[in-house]
Scaffold this motif. Structure first.
Motif, PDB file in Angstrom:
ATOM      1  N   MET B 252      92.541  -3.175 -32.330  1.00 38.29           N
ATOM      2  CA  MET B 252      91.453  -3.328 -31.359  1.00 38.29           C
ATOM      3  C   MET B 252      90.919  -4.758 -31.377  1.00 38.29           C
ATOM      4  O   MET B 252      90.627  -5.336 -30.325  1.00 38.29           O
ATOM      5  N   LEU B 253      90.808  -5.319 -32.582  1.00 37.84           N
ATOM      6  CA  LEU B 253      90.371  -6.720 -32.694  1.00 37.84           C
ATOM      7  C   LEU B 253      91.332  -7.622 -31.943  1.00 37.84           C
ATOM      8  O   LEU B 253      90.935  -8.535 -31.222  1.00 37.84           O
ATOM      9  N   ASP B 254      92.611  -7.355 -32.134  1.00 37.10           N
ATOM     10  CA  ASP B 254      93.630  -8.165 -31.483  1.00 37.10           C
ATOM     11  C   ASP B 254      93.489  -8.060 -29.967  1.00 37.10           C
ATOM     12  O   ASP B 254      93.523  -9.060 -29.262  1.00 37.10           O
ATOM     13  N   ALA B 255      93.294  -6.832 -29.486  1.00 36.72           N
ATOM     14  CA  ALA B 255      93.228  -6.624 -28.038  1.00 36.72           C
ATOM     15  C   ALA B 255      91.990  -7.283 -27.432  1.00 36.72           C
ATOM     16  O   ALA B 255      91.989  -7.640 -26.264  1.00 36.72           O
ATOM     17  N   GLY B 256      90.935  -7.455 -28.238  1.00 33.20           N
ATOM     18  CA  GLY B 256      89.700  -8.012 -27.681  1.00 33.20           C
ATOM     19  C   GLY B 256      89.548  -9.496 -27.899  1.00 33.20           C
ATOM     20  O   GLY B 256      88.570 -10.099 -27.454  1.00 33.20           O
ATOM     21  N   LYS B 257      90.518 -10.133 -28.604  1.00 32.43           N
ATOM     22  CA  LYS B 257      90.267 -11.496 -29.073  1.00 32.43           C
ATOM     23  C   LYS B 257      90.079 -12.516 -27.959  1.00 32.43           C
ATOM     24  O   LYS B 257      89.382 -13.492 -28.143  1.00 32.43           O
ATOM     25  N   ASP B 258      90.686 -12.270 -26.796  1.00 27.77           N
ATOM     26  CA  ASP B 258      90.513 -13.240 -25.710  1.00 27.77           C
ATOM     27  C   ASP B 258      89.200 -13.037 -24.969  1.00 27.77           C
ATOM     28  O   ASP B 258      88.859 -13.814 -24.091  1.00 27.77           O
ATOM     29  N   TYR B 259      88.475 -11.963 -25.296  1.00 32.19           N
ATOM     30  CA  TYR B 259      87.293 -11.618 -24.517  1.00 32.19           C
ATOM     31  C   TYR B 259      85.999 -11.920 -25.262  1.00 32.19           C
ATOM     32  O   TYR B 259      84.950 -11.451 -24.882  1.00 32.19           O
ATOM     33  N   ILE B 260      86.106 -12.678 -26.351  1.00 29.96           N
ATOM     34  CA  ILE B 260      84.954 -12.815 -27.227  1.00 29.96           C
ATOM     35  C   ILE B 260      83.738 -13.422 -26.516  1.00 29.96           C
ATOM     36  O   ILE B 260      82.601 -13.128 -26.851  1.00 29.96           O
ATOM     37  N   GLN B 261      83.974 -14.215 -25.499  1.00 32.80           N
ATOM     38  CA  GLN B 261      82.821 -14.782 -24.784  1.00 32.80           C
ATOM     39  C   GLN B 261      82.345 -13.888 -23.653  1.00 32.80           C
ATOM     40  O   GLN B 261      81.165 -13.855 -23.351  1.00 32.80           O
ATOM     41  N   THR B 262      83.264 -13.176 -23.039  1.00 31.04           N
ATOM     42  CA  THR B 262      82.874 -12.393 -21.869  1.00 31.04           C
ATOM     43  C   THR B 262      82.547 -10.941 -22.219  1.00 31.04           C
ATOM     44  O   THR B 262      81.753 -10.319 -21.548  1.00 31.04           O
ATOM     45  N   ALA B 263      83.180 -10.384 -23.233  1.00 29.96           N
ATOM     46  CA  ALA B 263      82.928  -8.987 -23.605  1.00 29.96           C
ATOM     47  C   ALA B 263      82.880  -8.897 -25.127  1.00 29.96           C
ATOM     48  O   ALA B 263      83.779  -8.355 -25.771  1.00 29.96           O
ATOM     49  N   TRP B 264      81.781  -9.396 -25.687  1.00 32.56           N
ATOM     50  CA  TRP B 264      81.652  -9.526 -27.142  1.00 32.56           C
ATOM     51  C   TRP B 264      81.799  -8.196 -27.870  1.00 32.56           C
ATOM     52  O   TRP B 264      82.225  -8.142 -29.010  1.00 32.56           O
ATOM     53  N   TRP B 265      81.438  -7.069 -27.184  1.00 35.05           N
ATOM     54  CA  TRP B 265      81.456  -5.779 -27.866  1.00 35.05           C
ATOM     55  C   TRP B 265      82.867  -5.351 -28.275  1.00 35.05           C
ATOM     56  O   TRP B 265      83.027  -4.596 -29.215  1.00 35.05           O
ATOM     57  N   LEU B 266      83.877  -5.885 -27.592  1.00 41.84           N
ATOM     58  CA  LEU B 266      85.255  -5.531 -27.942  1.00 41.84           C
ATOM     59  C   LEU B 266      85.595  -6.040 -29.344  1.00 41.84           C
ATOM     60  O   LEU B 266      86.419  -5.463 -30.050  1.00 41.84           O
ATOM     61  N   GLU B 267      85.000  -7.171 -29.707  1.00 39.44           N
ATOM     62  CA  GLU B 267      85.324  -7.832 -30.958  1.00 39.44           C
ATOM     63  C   GLU B 267      84.323  -7.431 -32.041  1.00 39.44           C
ATOM     64  O   GLU B 267      84.667  -7.316 -33.210  1.00 39.44           O
ATOM     65  N   LEU B 268      83.080  -7.207 -31.621  1.00 42.29           N
ATOM     66  CA  LEU B 268      82.026  -6.982 -32.611  1.00 42.29           C
ATOM     67  C   LEU B 268      82.182  -5.651 -33.332  1.00 42.29           C
ATOM     68  O   LEU B 268      82.157  -5.605 -34.573  1.00 42.29           O
ATOM     69  N   PHE B 269      82.360  -4.561 -32.606  1.00 47.33           N
ATOM     70  CA  PHE B 269      82.282  -3.254 -33.238  1.00 47.33           C
ATOM     71  C   PHE B 269      83.469  -2.929 -34.155  1.00 47.33           C
ATOM     72  O   PHE B 269      83.259  -2.488 -35.281  1.00 47.33           O
ATOM     73  N   PRO B 270      84.700  -3.170 -33.716  1.00 47.16           N
ATOM     74  CA  PRO B 270      85.794  -2.921 -34.678  1.00 47.16           C
ATOM     75  C   PRO B 270      85.709  -3.855 -35.884  1.00 47.16           C
ATOM     76  O   PRO B 270      85.969  -3.449 -37.014  1.00 47.16           O
ATOM     77  N   GLY B 271      85.297  -5.108 -35.625  1.00 47.75           N
ATOM     78  CA  GLY B 271      85.145  -6.064 -36.727  1.00 47.75           C
ATOM     79  C   GLY B 271      84.071  -5.588 -37.691  1.00 47.75           C
ATOM     80  O   GLY B 271      84.241  -5.609 -38.916  1.00 47.75           O
ATOM     81  N   ALA B 272      82.952  -5.104 -37.137  1.00 48.09           N
ATOM     82  CA  ALA B 272      81.871  -4.606 -37.974  1.00 48.09           C
ATOM     83  C   ALA B 272      82.342  -3.395 -38.776  1.00 48.09           C
ATOM     84  O   ALA B 272      81.964  -3.227 -39.943  1.00 48.09           O
ATOM     85  N   ALA B 273      83.163  -2.557 -38.170  1.00 46.70           N
ATOM     86  CA  ALA B 273      83.673  -1.388 -38.885  1.00 46.70           C
ATOM     87  C   ALA B 273      84.471  -1.822 -40.106  1.00 46.70           C
ATOM     88  O   ALA B 273      84.319  -1.271 -41.204  1.00 46.70           O
ATOM     89  N   ILE B 274      85.319  -2.826 -39.932  1.00 46.39           N
ATOM     90  CA  ILE B 274      86.136  -3.311 -41.049  1.00 46.39           C
ATOM     91  C   ILE B 274      85.248  -3.900 -42.143  1.00 46.39           C
ATOM     92  O   ILE B 274      85.372  -3.566 -43.326  1.00 46.39           O
ATOM     93  N   VAL B 275      84.321  -4.762 -41.739  1.00 44.48           N
ATOM     94  CA  VAL B 275      83.460  -5.415 -42.721  1.00 44.48           C
ATOM     95  C   VAL B 275      82.606  -4.366 -43.446  1.00 44.48           C
ATOM     96  O   VAL B 275      82.503  -4.374 -44.682  1.00 44.48           O
ATOM     97  N   ALA B 276      82.027  -3.428 -42.686  1.00 43.94           N
ATOM     98  CA  ALA B 276      81.171  -2.416 -43.295  1.00 43.94           C
ATOM     99  C   ALA B 276      81.971  -1.538 -44.250  1.00 43.94           C
ATOM    100  O   ALA B 276      81.505  -1.187 -45.344  1.00 43.94           O
ATOM    101  N   PHE B 277      83.176  -1.193 -43.858  1.00 40.63           N
ATOM    102  CA  PHE B 277      84.004  -0.353 -44.720  1.00 40.63           C
ATOM    103  C   PHE B 277      84.313  -1.084 -46.027  1.00 40.63           C
ATOM    104  O   PHE B 277      84.191  -0.518 -47.119  1.00 40.63           O
ATOM    105  N   THR B 278      84.706  -2.328 -45.927  1.00 36.62           N
ATOM    106  CA  THR B 278      85.018  -3.111 -47.118  1.00 36.62           C
ATOM    107  C   THR B 278      83.802  -3.247 -48.018  1.00 36.62           C
ATOM    108  O   THR B 278      83.876  -3.104 -49.243  1.00 36.62           O
ATOM    109  N   LEU B 279      82.671  -3.495 -47.376  1.00 35.61           N
ATOM    110  CA  LEU B 279      81.418  -3.662 -48.101  1.00 35.61           C
ATOM    111  C   LEU B 279      81.087  -2.377 -48.859  1.00 35.61           C
ATOM    112  O   LEU B 279      80.798  -2.396 -50.063  1.00 35.61           O
ATOM    113  N   ALA B 280      81.142  -1.246 -48.155  1.00 35.26           N
ATOM    114  CA  ALA B 280      80.789   0.033 -48.761  1.00 35.26           C
ATOM    115  C   ALA B 280      81.759   0.375 -49.891  1.00 35.26           C
ATOM    116  O   ALA B 280      81.354   0.821 -50.978  1.00 35.26           O
ATOM    117  N   ALA B 281      83.057   0.139 -49.628  1.00 37.32           N
ATOM    118  CA  ALA B 281      84.051   0.481 -50.641  1.00 37.32           C
ATOM    119  C   ALA B 281      83.825  -0.349 -51.900  1.00 37.32           C
ATOM    120  O   ALA B 281      83.897   0.167 -53.026  1.00 37.32           O
TER     121      ALA B 281
END
Lengths: 567, 297, 333
Positions: B252-281
Motif C-alpha cells: 500500500m505504501l508503494d502504491a501511494g508513494k507518488d501521491y504523497i503531496q496530493t493524497a497524503w492519507w494513502l501514505e500516512l495510514f499504512p506507514g503509521a500501521a507499520i510504525v505503530a506495530f513495530t513500536l508496540a512489538a
C-alpha cells in the motif's frame, strides 16, 4: 517507464516489419520527386509541431530540463530506448523532419527523390555543414552512419539486424548526393528516418568504437554534448556554428540557450517539485497526480503530445482459450471499462484509447474507434452465447473450466508505476463483474521478458508500441512477425490484414494509403484482437519563463534549439 | 589482544556474570506501565484484524468504486479512499494478515536458521565453528537487498518468497549474535562454576548457556518482526511483494508513494500501521525481556 | 548454497591456536579476509549460474533485444558461455583476481570505471549517515538511559519509533516536509553538501534507533556492573561513571552492529538514492539487477564485500579502544 518495451525501439522495429514483406505489391507507382506534402485527410497529432511564438528571443542562460529515465548509451544507433532519442535530438540532426500528418520537410537533406518502384531514395544534402568535431557532413558521412548501424561489430544494438532485410546498400553519387537502395518498397521510410534514432553522427567519432561513442557521440546538432555524469545529468552546451536546422524550426540559427542541464529525476513528485520551485525550468512526464495542478498553475505551461503508434494496450492471447473465441474477446473489451479505469489511474492526464492505433498516428481514423464502450449486459450476453456460465462465486465456467485470465506484467523497479497498477486492478475488478477471474501476476524483469513471448504462459499482458507510422500494425499483428519476440504477442494470423498493410507500404499515394490503413484499423477493431488503453504521450511541464519549446511528432522529441529563457 | 582482533567472535560482550539483584533501574520498570498496556491493546487489535477482519470493518478491501476515487478521510471512509475508490481503512485492517504473517514468518525463518547456525558454531568444535563463521562472514558481506532480489529472481515474487528472502537476509545477523553469546556465556564464571559443581553438560547447556545466550535476542527478535515488515515493504517498493489487489501495508505504501503531496492519507495510514506495530512489538518485547532477565538466573 | 568449498578452507584456517604475535595475527586476518572475498566471489558465480534468463540475450542489448540465432551463438562463443563450468569458474576468479571486472552489458563501459564514477557519493552518504546515527544515538542514551522512568521511556520510545520506520517512507516524509513544504533543502541537489543532510538523516534515524536500543540495553545493564560500582566507590562522579566506564562498555554491541550493518546501510542507500535522485551505486545496482547486467551486479557486490571486510577489521581494532577489558583478555573461545 517501461524499459523492456520501450527499449525495443520503435523505429527499427518498423524495419523488422519490413523484413517480413514477402508479397510485394509494387508497381502502383509512387510519385517521383516529392518534397511537397500531399493533401491529406488524416488526423493530426495532438500538440506536435513548431508553433509561432510571441515575443523576442533572448540569448543566454542555462536550462535545467528534468526527465525520468537515463539512457544507457548516448549514441542512439545502439539499443534504441526512448530516453536516447529525446536527448539525442539535442545534438544530432536527421536527414528529414517529420510533420504531424506523416509528411516530411527538409533537414540535413535539402531534397530527395523516390524512384517509381519505391526502391531507391536519393538524398541531396545540405552543403557547408560540419560536425562539431570539425568533420564535414557529406555523402560519405551518411554512408558511414548506415554502415555503423549495420556493422555486426557494434552488436551492442539489435537495430541493425532489422535494417538488414530491407536495406540493400548505399551509393555515394557525389560529395553531396547519396542513394539508399531498398530490397522492397516501404512508403513510411522517410518518417522513420526523421527519428533521432537515425540522427547523423560524425564518422570520425563513430570510428572510436562503441565504448567511447556511447559516452560522447558527435553530431551536427544545435547543442554539443559536454559531459555525461552518470546517475545525475548530461551537460550540453550551445553549438555556436549551428547552421543546419530543419525547415520547420522557428530559429534558423544557433540555439538561444547557452547550455542545457539534462537532469535525471526518476521520482515523479521530486520532478514536479523541481519545476514548481524553479530548480528546473522544464520537466518531462508531469506526474498524473499533479497534472491538474500543473494545468491550473499560471506559471506553468503544459504541452501534451500524443505519440504515433499503437499506444498502451492489453495483449490478448488469440491462439488459445479463452481468447481464441471472438465473442470472449469482445466480451472482455465490453467489460473492461478502460475509459473509467484510465481516468481513475491517470486522472485526466492521459486520453483514453479506443482504436487499433493511437489518435496521434498518421492515417488514424475515428470511424472504427470506440466499438466497445463499457457495456456489462452485452458482455454477459456474449459470454452466455459463447457457452461460459456463471457459477456460485460469480466466475464463469465452461466444460468444468473457469474463465480465468492470467495477466502477467514486469514488476522490476520503474517498470510498472503505481498508476499503471491501479489501472490493471480497475480492469480486473470491472471484468470480474462479467465473470472473468483475472489474476495479476507480477514478474521480475528477466522472467517476464521470457514469459512475455510464450503464449502458454499468459492470457493477457500489457504492452505498448511507438512508431511514427501506422505500419506499426504490421509489427504487432502480422503472420510474418508471429514468432518474433515482443512483436505479435497477441498471436494474430489474418491474411487479409497482412495483405492490406503490405499494399499500404507499397504505395506512396496518400489516398490509397488512407483507405488501406483505414481498412486495417477496421479489421483489428472488429476482431477485438486486443484492448486499447491509452496512447503514449510526451507531457512537458514548462515554466512560463521558458519560451518557444515545441515537440516534434516522430517520437515526441522536445525541440530546445528554438527555446529561450526570459529574465 | 588476539580476541579483539579475531573477526570471528564479534558477539556481544560478556554480560559479566550472573544477573544482578533486582535493584535500581530494573526495579522501577517492573510494574506494568501504560505504554505496555497500550502496546498489548494495539497488538490485540492487530491480531483481531489479522484473524477476523470482518469484526473491525464491514467493507470489502477489494471493492473498486471508481466514483469514489482519492477521497480524503471522512466519516464514511475514516482513512480516505485510494485511486480505485477502495476504503484505505478497510485495506489497512485486511492488510494486517499479510503484513503480520510476513513479519512473523520472516523473523521465524531468520531466527530458526540463526539458532541452528549460531548454536552449532558456538558449541561445535573449532572446525565447525570456523566453517559456519566463514559462511556467515560471506553472507554478511552481501547486501541483504541483493540477496533478497536474487531469491526473488529464482523463486518469483510472492508472500512465501518475501518471507524466505527477508528471513534468510536477516539470519546472519542473528546467528552471529547467538554465536557470540554462546561463546562468551560458555566461558563465563557461572558456567565454569556449574561445570565445576559436576552438573551434567546438558544441564549446563539448557540451564545456563542457552538462556543467557538467547537473552539479548529477545529485543532483536521483537524488533525483528518490525524490521522484517519494513524490509518486506522495501521489496514491495521494488514491486516484488504481494501481488495486487491483495492489501498489504508495504504494498500500500508503494502504491501511494507518488501521491504523497496530493493524497497524503494513502501514505500516512499504512506507514503509521507499520510504525505503530513495530513500536508496540518492541515495547512489549522489552517488557518481557526485563521479566525474563529477572527470572532466568 | 554453493559456498561449501569455502567452509572447508575457512574452517581449516580457524584451527591454529591464538598467540599474541601481531604480525602473525595480521597475516592471518589478511588471509581470512581474502578467503571471505574468494567465497563471496564463488557465491556470485553461483548466483550468475542460477539466475534465470539467457545470458547472451542480456549481453545483446538486454531485455529489449531481438537478435537472430546466429548472433546469439556468436556471442555465446565469444564470451565462452558454453564452456565447461569449471573453465568458466576459473576464468571468472582469475579476472576478478586481476581486478578485471569486465564490461557492463548495458553501458558498454568497463565496470571498474562505472563503479569508480559512482562510488564516491555512496560512500559519503553511508559514512555520514553512520556517523550521524551515532551522533544521535549516544547523547540520547547518555541523557535518558537509567535516568528514571519518564526520561527512559522517552528515550526508548524515540528509538523504537525510528527503528520501526520504513526508510523510504521516512525519506518521503522528510522530503515533503523539509524540501517541498518548507523549502529548506533543494529537491534535486545532486551531490552538493546541502543536499546531503536529508538523505543522510533518512538512513541515520532508523539506524540510530536500532543502535540506541542495543546500546541502551547494555548501558542499563552496565550501570549495575561491578566495574561501575567499584568506580563509584572510588569516588567517581555519576556523570563520569556513565561517560567513562558504562558508555564504553555499552557501545560495544553497537560497534559490532555498525560493522555488520554496512551491507544493510548500503541496501538502504539504494532506496534513498532513488528517492532523492542522488547519484551513487544504489541506483546503478537496482538498474543492473533488473536489467541482468551481471558484470555490474558482481562488481558492486564484490566492492561491498571488500568494504565490509575492511570496515570489520577497523571495528575489531575499535573494540580494543572502546573496551579496556579486551586489552588484557587472553581469548574467549
Amino acid at each position: 517507464m517501461k524499459p523492456s518495451l520501450k527499449s525495443r525501439l520503435t523505429a527499427l522495429a518498423v524495419f523488422a516489419a519490413l523484413a517480413a514483406l514477402t508479397a510485394v505489391v509494387s508497381a502502383c507507382g509512387g510519385s517521383s520527386s516529392t518534397a511537397a506534402p500531399a493533401n491529406t485527410t488524416s488526423v493530426v497529432g495532438v500538440g506536435a509541431g513548431a508553433k509561432k511564438v510571441e515575443g523576442t528571443p533572448v540569448k543566454g542562460g542555462t536550462l535545467v530540463y528534468g526527465t525520468d529515465r537515463e539512457p544507457t548509451c548516448l549514441d542512439p544507433h545502439n539499443l534504441g530506448d526512448m530516453p536516447q532519442t529525446y536527448v539525442a535530438r539535442q545534438y544530432l540532426d536527421s536527414l528529414v523532419s517529420m510533420q504531424p500528418d506523416g509528411t516530411v520537410v527538409p533537414w540535413l537533406a535539402e531534397k530527395w527523390n523516390i524512384s517509381k518502384d519505391g526502391l531507391q531514395y536519393t538524398f541531396y544534402l545540405k552543403k557547408g555543414v560540419n560536425f562539431t568535431d570539425g568533420t564535414p557532413f557529406d555523402a560519405e558521412a551518411v554512408k558511414a552512419n548506415f554502415e555503423q548501424t549495420l556493422d555486426p561489430e557494434t552488436q551492442s544494438s539489435t537495430n541493425l539486424v532489422y535494417l538488414l532485410p530491407i536495406y540493400k546498400g548505399v551509393d555515394v553519387l557525389d560529395k553531396y548526393t547519396v542513394r539508399i537502395n531498398l530490397k522492397r518498397p516501404y512508403s513510411p521510410f522517410l518518417d522513420v528516418l526523421a527519428q533521432a534514432f537515425f540522427g547523423m553522427e560524425s564518422p570520425k567519432a563513430m570510428a572510436r568504437g562503441i565504448k567511447e561513442n556511447c559516452v560522447s557521440p558527435v553530431g551536427t546538432g544545435p547543442f554539443i554534448l559536454k559531459k555525461w555524469k552518470k546517475g545525475q545529468e548530461i551537460d550540453l552546451v550551445r553549438n555556436p556554428n549551428y547552421n543546419s536546422p530543419p525547415a520547420d524550426a522557428n530559429n534558423q540559427g544557433p540555439a538561444y540557450l547557452d547550455a542545457i542541464t539534462w537532469r535525471f529525476i526518476p521520482d515523479p513528485s521530486v520532478r514536479w517539485q523541481a519545476l514548481q520551485s524553479g530548480e528546473a525550468q522544464a520537466i518531462f512526464n508531469i506526474p498524473p497526480e499533479d497534472f491538474a495542478a500543473a494545468q491550473s498553475d499560471p506559471n506553468i505551461e503544459v504541452q501534451q503530445f500524443v505519440h504515433a503508434g499503437i499506444g498502451h494496450y492489453i495483449v490478448l492471447d488469440n491462439s488459445e482459450p479463452p481468447f481464441d473465441d471472438l465473442k470472449v474477446r469482445q466480451a472482455f473489451n465490453y467489460a473492461a471499462n478502460t475509459a473509467a479505469a484510465v481516468e481513475s489511474a491517470y486522472q485526466g492526464a492521459y486520453p483514453v484509447a479506443t482504436s487499433a492505433i493511437s489518435s496521434g498516428t498518421p492515417f488514424y481514423t475515428a470511424k472504427y474507434a470506440n466499438l466497445y464502450p463499457h457495456n456489462l449486459a452485452k458482455a454477459e450476453k456474449l459470454l452466455d452465447e459463447a457457452g461460459w456460465k456463471k457459477n456460485a462465486n460469480g466466475v464463469r465456467e465452461k466444460d468444468g473450466k473457469q474463465l480465468t485470465v492470467k495477466f502477467i506484467y514486469g514488476s522490476s523497479p520503474g517498470e510498472t508505476p503505481p498508476a499503471e497498477l491501479t489501472l490493471y486492478q480497475n480492469v480486473q475488478a470491472a471484468a470480474k463483474e462479467a465473470g472473468f477471474e483475472v489474476t495479476l501476476v507480477p514478474q521480475p524483469l528477466a522472467q517476464h521478458n521470457e514469459q512475455a513471448n510464450i503464449p502458454k504462459d499468459y492470457d493477457a499482458e500489457p504492452t505498448y508500441w511507438n512508431c511514427p507510422t501506422p505500419m506499426c500494425m504490421y509489427i504487432v499483428a502480422s503472420t510474418e512477425t508471429y514468432d518474433s519476440p515482443f512483436a505479435n504477442m497477441s498471436r494474430i494470423k489474418n491474411p487479409q490484414l497482412d495483405q492490406t498493410l503490405l499494399a499500404a507500404a507499397a504505395t506512396t499515394d496518400r489516398k490509397k494509403q488512407a483507405a488501406l490503413y483505414g481498412k486495417a484499423q477496421q479489421i483489428i477493431a472488429e476482431n477485438a484482437y486486443w484492448v486499447p488503453m491509452y496512447p503514449e504521450q510526451t507531457l512537458l511541464g514548462i515554466s512560463k519563463k521558458l519560451k518557444g519549446v515545441w515537440i516534434e511528432p516522430s517520437e515526441g522529441e522536445p525541440i530546445l534549439s528554438d527555446a529561450w529563457l526570459e529574465g | 589482544m588476539a580476541t579483539a582482533i579475531d573477526p570471528t567472535v564479534g558477539g556481544l560482550p560478556l554480560p559479566g556474570g550472573p544477573a544482578p539483584a533486582r535493584t535500581g533501574v530494573l526495579a522501577r520498570v517492573r510494574g506494568i506501565r501504560p505504554a505496555v498496556a497500550l502496546s498489548v491493546l494495539f497488538l490485540a487489535i492487530i491480531a483481531i484484524a489479522a484473524l477476523v477482519p470482518s469484526l473491525l470493518t464491514k467493507g470489502n478491501p477489494l471493492a473498486v468504486n471508481l466514483g469514489h476515487s482519492l477521497q480524503s478521510p471522512s466519516l464514511e471512509f475514516p482513512f480516505g479512499t485510494d485511486q480505485s475508490g477502495r476504503s484505505v481503512y478497510t485495506r489497512v485492517i485486511y492488510g494486517a494478515r499479510e503484513s503480520v504473517l510476513i513479519g512473523l514468518g520472516a523473523t521465524a525463518v531468520g531466527l530458526g536458521l540463526a539458532a541452528l547456525l549460531g548454536v552449532a558454531a558456538g558449541l561445535g568444535g573449532k572446525w565447525v565453528d570456523g566453517a559456519i563463521n566463514r559462511l556467515l562472514e560471506v553472507l554478511f558481506s552481501f547486501p541483504g537487498l541483493l540477496l533478497a532480489l536474487f531469491l526473488v529472481a529464482i523463486f518469483g515474487s510472492g508472500v512465501s518468497t518475501q518471507i524466505i528472502a527477508v528471513g534468510v537476509a536477516s539470519a546472519p545477523g542473528y546467528a552471529r549474535m547467538i554465536r557470540g553469546q554462546v561463546l562468551q556465556v560458555k566461558g563465563a564464571d557461572y558456567v565454569i562454576a556449574s561445570r565445576a559443581l559436576g552438573h551434567k553438560p546438558s544441564r549446563t547447556l539448557f540451564k545456563n548457556i542457552l538462556p543467557n545466550a538467547f537473552r539479548p535476542l529477545v529485543v532483536l527478535a521483537t524488533l525483528g518482526v518490525g524490521q522484517s515488515i519494513v524490509w518486506a515493504s522495501a521489496l514491495s517498493f521494488l514491486g516484488l511483494g504481494v501481488a495486487p489487489p491483495k492489501p498489504e501495508w508495504g504494498a500500500m505504501l508503494d502504491a501511494g508513494k507518488d501521491y504523497i503531496q496530493t493524497a497524503w492519507w494513502l501514505e500516512l495510514f499504512p506507514g503509521a500501521a507499520i510504525v505503530a506495530f513495530t513500536l508496540a512489538a518492541s515495547c512489549l518485547g522489552r517488557y518481557l525481556q526485563r521479566r525474563i532477565e529477572g527470572e532466568t538466573f | 548454497m554453493s559456498a561449501t568449498p569455502s567452509i572447508t578452507a575457512g574452517g581449516a584456517l580457524e584451527a591454529p591456536p591464538r598467540r599474541r604475535i601481531p604480525g602473525q595475527v595480521v597475516l592471518r586476518r589478511l588471509v581470512g579476509a581474502l578467503l571471505v572475498l574468494w567465497a563471496a566471489a564463488t557465491l556470485c558465480f553461483a548466483m550468475q549460474e542460477l539466475s534465470p534468463g539467457n545470458k547472451a540475450l542480456a549481453i545483446l542489448g538486454g531485455s529489449g533485444a531481438r537478435p537472430p540465432q546466429e548472433q546469439i551463438e556468436a556471442t555465446e562463443e565469444k564470451y565462452g558461455l558454453n564452456d565447461p563450468i569449471l573453465q568458466r569458474y576459473t576464468r571468472f576468479i582469475g579476472n576478478l583476481a586481476t581486478g578485471d571486472l569486465g564490461t557492463s552489458y548495458q553501458y558498454k563501459q568497463p565496470v571498474t570505471s562505472l563503479i569508480s564514477e559512482q562510488v564516491g557519493p555512496t560512500l559519503v552518504l553511508v559514512l555520514v549517515s553512520t556517523l550521524l546515527a551515532w551522533v544521535i544515538a549516544v547523547p540520547i542514551t547518555l541523557l535518558t538511559a537509567g535516568r528514571g522512568r519518564l526520561r527512559s521511556s522517552f528515550g526508548s520510545g524515540f528509538e523504537a519509533f525510528f527503528a520501526g520506520m520504513p526508510p523510504y517512507w521516512l525519506g518521503l516524509v522528510l522530503l515533503v516536509v523539509f524540501a517541498f513544504e518548507l523549502g529548506w533543502f533543494p529537491a534535486i541537489g545532486g551531490t552538493s553538501p546541502d543536499a546531503l543532510l536529508l538523505p543522510a538523516l533518512t538512513l541515520a534515524l532508523p539506524l540510530a534507533g536500532f543502535l540506541g536500543q542495543v546500546t541502551r540495553d547494555e548501558f542499563e545493564r552496565g550501570l549495575k556492573q561491578p566495574f561501575a560500582v567499584s568506580a563509584r566507590t572510588r569516588g567517581a562522579s555519576e556523570a563520569e561513571v556513565r561517560r567513562r566506564h558504562v558508555l564504553r562498555h555499552a557501545l560495544l554491541p553497537g560497534v559490532t552492529l555498525t560493522g555488520w550493518a554496512i551491507g544493510a546501510t548500503i541496501s538502504g542507500a539504494v532506496l534513498v538514492e532513488v528517492i532523492y535522485a542522488r547519484p551513487g551505486l544504489g541506483q546503478v545496482l537496482v538498474n543492473a539487477v533488473s536489467n541482468q547486467d551481471l558484470p555490474v551486479v558482481v562488481g558492486i557486490t564484490m566492492l561491498v564485500a571488500l568494504i565490509y571486510v575492511v570496515v570489520n577489521l577497523l571495528v575489531d581494532l575499535l573494540y580494543v579502544v572502546v573496551d579496556p577489558r579486551l586489552r588484557t583478555a587472553t581469548g574467549v573461545a
